[in-house]
Enzyme design. Sequence first.
Site, PDB file in Angstrom:
ATOM      1  CE1 TYR A 322       1.079  -4.967  17.669  1.00  0.00           C
ATOM      2  CE2 TYR A 322       2.590  -6.982  17.561  1.00  0.00           C
ATOM      3  CZ  TYR A 322       2.182  -5.697  17.907  1.00  0.00           C
ATOM      4  OH  TYR A 322       3.389  -5.217  18.754  1.00  0.00           O
ATOM      5  CB  CYS A 323       2.191  -3.958  13.596  1.00  0.00           C
ATOM      6  SG  CYS A 323       3.552  -2.864  13.096  1.00  0.00           S
ATOM      7  CG  LEU A 324       2.666  -3.420   7.341  1.00  0.00           C
ATOM      8  CD1 LEU A 324       2.270  -2.041   6.704  1.00  0.00           C
ATOM      9  CD2 LEU A 324       4.043  -3.506   6.736  1.00  0.00           C
TER      10      LEU A 324
END
Length: 599
Positions: A322-324
Amino acid sequence: MPRKPSSAPASTPPQAPHRAARAPRPAETPTQKLDRLAQAAAAPLTGGLSPVSLGLAAADWAWHLALSPGRRLELAALAMQLGRQHLAEGWAPGDESPPPDEDPRFRHEAWAQWPYRQWRAGFRAAETFWSEATQVPGMTTHHAQLTHFFARQWLDMLAPANWPATNPLVHQDLWHNGGAHLRQGLQNWLADATGTPDDNAPPQRFRVGHDVAVTPGKVVYRNALIELIRYTPQSAKVHPEPVLIVPSWIMKYYILDLSPHNSMVRYLVQQGHTVYMLSWRNPDARDAELTMDDYLRLGVLDALQAVGVQHGADTPVHAMGYCLGGTLLAIAAAALARPQGVAGQDQLPPLRSLSLLAAQTDFSEPGELGLFIDEGQIDWLDHTTRGQGYLSGKQMAGSFEFLHSRDLVWARRMREYLLGERDQPNDLMAWNADSTRMPARMHHEYLTDLYLNNALARGSYRVEGRPVSLDDLHLPVFVVGTQRDHVSPWTSVYKLHHLCDAEITFALTNGGHNAGIISEPGHAGRHYQMATRPAHGPWIEAADWAASAPRHEGSWWSAWQAWLAARSSAPQPAAQIPKASVLCDAPGTYVLQRYREKN
């Protein structure tokens, strides 16, 4: 080579992180230290933004405008046109009024009355003018975007809704309630400004391990950077292939395990999946020299090896980031897929699939967050982080407030300080306030390699000294973008289609970077589009994809879970977590690490 998974008891303190073989940063000279101290001292005065970057953007705009008399004539004509419209609409006689405003700040019917509609119309005219005035031919794209962005920030601050003299709701309160709400707002402001307890503040809720992050599980592995949680099965049978979740380290992991009704982890476990979650340690000044390689090795690869110890090194794993965390997972998957792989790969289980939620792999168009990333801004941040050893959660939060100042700053202050209404917290707000830090060196590498140089998309990002290419990925990929994402714009997330020929199932859901991902089944108003491009399929432009992809009502979680199940083996009787591997109960210890930030 990945370190052997730890079986130390929970009370054993973690050892100092093993650092990847990268050259140490050169020592500061006395004059460089003087520059750093001077700029770090000035940083709080500029909100952490480089005055050089902002000054260059302003100069670029001013010089081009000064040398463009034709453009100045166009803007003068626009100003006259908007002035006439303002007089015609805002000062129209009778009861005629403009249609309702969709902006929440001006949605109340009182804004349609005189004189408030005049002020609102004047503000709208100013927005239109400055949106056009900040665009002058010849400016660099980055400077034009910066100029436009900060003009909008300035206007948002000056909006008539933000000031008691021009806000009709405040005036109504003064007339009907003697200013009771305004007095309460003043108390709210004093409590915030002085840090004193606020009797009007809602009671504390959503404690980690009590109200949120409560899905049952055990910490089964710990090193100096992560704890690995294995969740207790909640179904009689489970798919043999476990799911390993890699959240971003700029946030606490329990965004994916909030309250029981909206916990993604709980949902997956109930659907018959064995789920593992990384919980990143909240760094301090001693971690200043941790690198991106350290996060890859100690985070993703060590966790993957630990999962292999639990299930066998031959058992494939579904990996989700998720995300970074998704960006880091994509780097890891590409490194594992290249011909030479990574050191110690024979000890790691293979990946069966890759899922990336709101995760960019091409940073050429990162949205408004990219406005804060250029050489000058990174150098300015380096002077702050190198001295303290990390970027604090409060400093990170300041950048996000700039991005959404209308909602996160001015609209909230209007409610709390002018109308006396304290925001009622929810689990997502509580999680958002539970900030984390980023080590100084890792933060520099992350901004420079990914955002500034776009090294991953260009095939120049290096792992163990050798470049990785996303074109080496051949496993099925599930990608999620969100429509109103200010961190990872969905059109940027979509660019993975350009970078590899693997089968990609792309889902676009309504909502933002967080709320769009936390979209549990039964959540009212949720919908998404989804389509699959087969391996080596043709390129479809993002706008064309959005115009043609089928729309589905409800949560994308169900579609993703079905996608995982279709790529998993038949369910088998669930096995309990081996007692010998248990270090402590979930949510573990690292997620509880907090610091009182001074800046």
